[in-house]
Write an enzyme that holds these catalytic residues in place. Sequence first.
Site, short mmCIF file in Angstrom:
data_model
loop_
_atom_site.label_atom_id
_atom_site.label_comp_id
_atom_site.label_asym_id
_atom_site.label_seq_id
_atom_site.Cartn_x
_atom_site.Cartn_y
_atom_site.Cartn_z
N ASP A 135 -84.20 -84.30 1.12
CA ASP A 135 -84.26 -83.70 2.46
C ASP A 135 -83.58 -82.34 2.52
O ASP A 135 -83.60 -81.68 3.56
CB ASP A 135 -83.61 -84.64 3.48
CG ASP A 135 -84.39 -85.94 3.63
OD1 ASP A 135 -85.63 -85.91 3.49
OD2 ASP A 135 -83.75 -86.98 3.89
N CYS A 136 -82.98 -81.90 1.43
CA CYS A 136 -82.22 -80.66 1.38
C CYS A 136 -83.04 -79.56 0.70
O CYS A 136 -83.48 -79.72 -0.44
CB CYS A 136 -80.92 -80.90 0.62
SG CYS A 136 -80.03 -79.39 0.19
#
Length: 142
Positions: free
Chosen positions: A12-13
């Site tokens: 998600d980064c």
Amino acid sequence: MTFPVVMHHNPDCGTSRNVLELIVAAGYQPVVIDYLVTGWTRAQLLGLFAAAGMTARQALRTGRSPAEAMGLTVPGVSEQALIDAMVQHPILVNRPIVCTPKGVRLCRPSELVLDLLEKLPPGPFAKEDGTLIVDAEGKRLL
């Protein structure tokens, strides 16, 4: 013999995704560990931090994490308390952490991973935001 690359990754980064793309584009097949799923052990964190030459406080993720609400950002919180919290809440560890024969490093910003690889990805190569990291001639820019 191949050049091993292990990456502790948060999909998600954006920074973590950029690092993974750099590694793969350079021709490596990394072992990717989604640490939010697998979690951490105390021994694992102690080993990674020692190899990277950083403290738990330096590895503490303070943005978009519960660190502040948990009281972990105030001075005086011990390394032991930080590591205990990181084991209980894996999101507290900043990412991505990459391990190769050239060293272990928290790769923020993403181009720091290039110091851990034997070869660069072919250029041009840009981050998700369009920032060029490797030019068309294969020269590192950042």
